[in-house]
Design a protein around this motif. Structure first.
Motif, mmCIF file in Angstrom:
data_model
loop_
_atom_site.group_PDB
_atom_site.id
_atom_site.type_symbol
_atom_site.label_atom_id
_atom_site.label_comp_id
_atom_site.label_asym_id
_atom_site.label_seq_id
_atom_site.Cartn_x
_atom_site.Cartn_y
_atom_site.Cartn_z
ATOM 1 N N GLY A 15 0.816 -1.213 0.000
ATOM 2 C CA GLY A 15 0.000 0.000 0.000
ATOM 3 C C GLY A 15 0.845 1.256 0.000
ATOM 4 N N ALA A 113 0.558 3.692 6.292
ATOM 5 C CA ALA A 113 0.543 2.374 5.648
ATOM 6 C C ALA A 113 1.344 1.383 6.490
ATOM 7 N N GLY A 280 -4.274 0.045 3.120
ATOM 8 C CA GLY A 280 -3.815 -1.315 3.333
ATOM 9 C C GLY A 280 -4.325 -1.960 4.601
ATOM 10 N N ASP A 281 -3.522 -2.877 5.140
ATOM 11 C CA ASP A 281 -3.960 -3.741 6.233
ATOM 12 C C ASP A 281 -4.213 -3.005 7.540
ATOM 13 N N ARG A 288 -7.784 -8.210 2.977
ATOM 14 C CA ARG A 288 -6.419 -7.725 3.131
ATOM 15 C C ARG A 288 -5.494 -8.548 2.234
ATOM 16 N N ALA A 293 -4.361 -3.520 -1.091
ATOM 17 C CA ALA A 293 -3.487 -2.494 -0.509
ATOM 18 C C ALA A 293 -2.970 -1.554 -1.590
#
Length: 403
Positions: A15, A113, A280-281, A288, A293
């Motif tokens: 990401g 990120a 992202g995550d 995910r 991401a």
């Protein structure tokens, strides 16, 4: 104090580097602060990636090396560090980041990120066989275990849902469950699906004690928490679904987090703080993966670019302008607001020391919200950057009070 960046990205995973590519390609001065020596995030720990569109097969490190090369092509700067503090200026525009080593960086926008780490149990063999039979992602690695026997650790919704997905590939699954016989942590529907699947077996009242193997996993030792007895189960792989931990400690109390600590964002990846985004995550999301991401990163970078452009224009035309700025809030579908703009521009054309600034309340919701503008047309007069008079225009003649 460092030079001023357009955007600083905290985290160099998929990401973060995707955001870096889009930001730098858009001519934004971009810095990625990554805590590890080599960028790549969780994806860089995966032996093989086969579900990233356009890449038929690559190792995780290979794919992340390609992301890094793409960043380098467009001039993204990288530095190693761990951000532990973000300060936002009173006007909300300048952001100051401080690392654990005391380094200080400044930016107009920030993209978080930092990702989320799988919850590590720390049992013997877990770290040794990570990527060699120990996995934390069914979607990523299921097809590597086709027609093989595996163990799943965990009994919550994620563990059950991922196990059901894995049954499409594997020969047999043994779920290691800490709870008493017949009790899973998952919801009732998920439990019923798991119990009805012939490929899923259960070992109750038990915890993972050790992961065994040579070069690859070949089994696990399981401990019964009631009797203390240790038993061995032969297995070709171990999937760990005992939870993830988002890396958000440094931002708690500033950006909105959900009950599990993940950052809440909108469809532009915006947090509740203008100019701060998350991708992202580390965010609250359904899936995910590297591809999701990367998509988040692209969206956030473009949104940050628009934010900076709007803020810079606002400052030049209003906040830092020594003269008088007449700011008209409008919308293209509102004819009255268009008439107001036409009259303002006609009356003030060629007059030194006066700016006519138009703010579309739908495209620039931040400024409209900042000045509590919800109905249009509204015109605010600013003298030397300070609000001096406001007119909710009902009649064009009311504009005379602004001159």
């Amino acid at each position: 104090m460092s030079e001023l960046y357009d955007v600083i990205i905290i985290g160099g995973g998929a990401g973060g580097m995707s955001a870096g590519v889009y930001a730098a390609r858009g001519k934004m001065k971009t810095l990625i602060i990554e805590e590890k020596r080599k960028a790549g995030g969780q994806a860089a720990t995966t032996d093989e990636v086969e579900n990233y569109p356009g890449i038929l097969s690559a190792t995780g490190p290979e794919l992340m090396d390609a992301f890094r090369a793409h960043c380098d092509k467009f001039g993204v700067e990288f530095t190693k560090g761990i951000v532990n503090k973000i300060d936002v200026a009173d006007d909300g525009y300048l952001k100051t980041l401080t690392t654990t080593k005391g380094e200080v960086f400044q930016a107009k926008s920030i993209i978080i990120a930092t990702g989320a780490s799988p919850l590590i149990l720390g049992v013997p063999g877990e770290n040794e066989f990570r990527g060699k039979g120990v996995s934390y992602c069914a979607t990523c690695d299921a097809d590597f275990f086709e027609e093989l026997d595996i163990v799943v650790v965990g009994s919550g919704n994620t563990a059950v849902e991922e196990s059901l997905f894995l049954t499409k590939f594997v020969n047999k699954i043994t779920m290691i469950v800490r709870r008493d016989h017949g009790i899973l942590a998952a919801d009732r529907t998920a439990q019923e699906q798991a119990f009805a699947n012939d490929k899923i077996n259960f070992v109750w009242n038990s915890v993972l004690d050790e992961i065994t193997g040579d070069e690859l996993v070949n089994g696990v030792n399981v401990k019964n928490i009631k009797t203390g007895e240790i038993s061995h189960i032969e297995s070709d792989g171990v999937f760990m679904f005992v939870g993830t931990v988002p890396k958000t400690d440094f931002i708690k109390g500033q950006v909105d987090l959900n009950s599990h600590g993940y950052i809440v964002t909108n469809d532009k990846q915006e947090t509740n703080i203008p100019g701060i985004y998350a991708v992202g995550d580390v965010t609250e999301k359904f899936l995910r993966q590297v591809v999701t991401a990367a998509g988040d990163g692209a969206v956030a970078a473009v949104a940050a670019d628009r934010y900076i452009e709007e803020e810079d224009n606002w400052r030049k035309a209003v906040v830092d302008f020594d003269g008088t700025a007449l700011v008209a809030f409008w919308a293209p579908q509102n004819q009255d607001s268009i008439d107001v703009i036409n009259q303002l521009e006609t009356h003030n054309k060629g007059q030194a020391g006066k700016n006519v600034v138009t703010i579309d309340i739908f495209k620039n919701q931040k400024i409209a919200k900042q000045f509590n503008v919800s109905e249009i047309p509204v015109v605010i007069r600013f003298d030397a950057g300070q609000e001096a008079k406001r007119v909710n225009v009902k009649d064009l003649n009311e504009l005379e009070t602004l001159y």
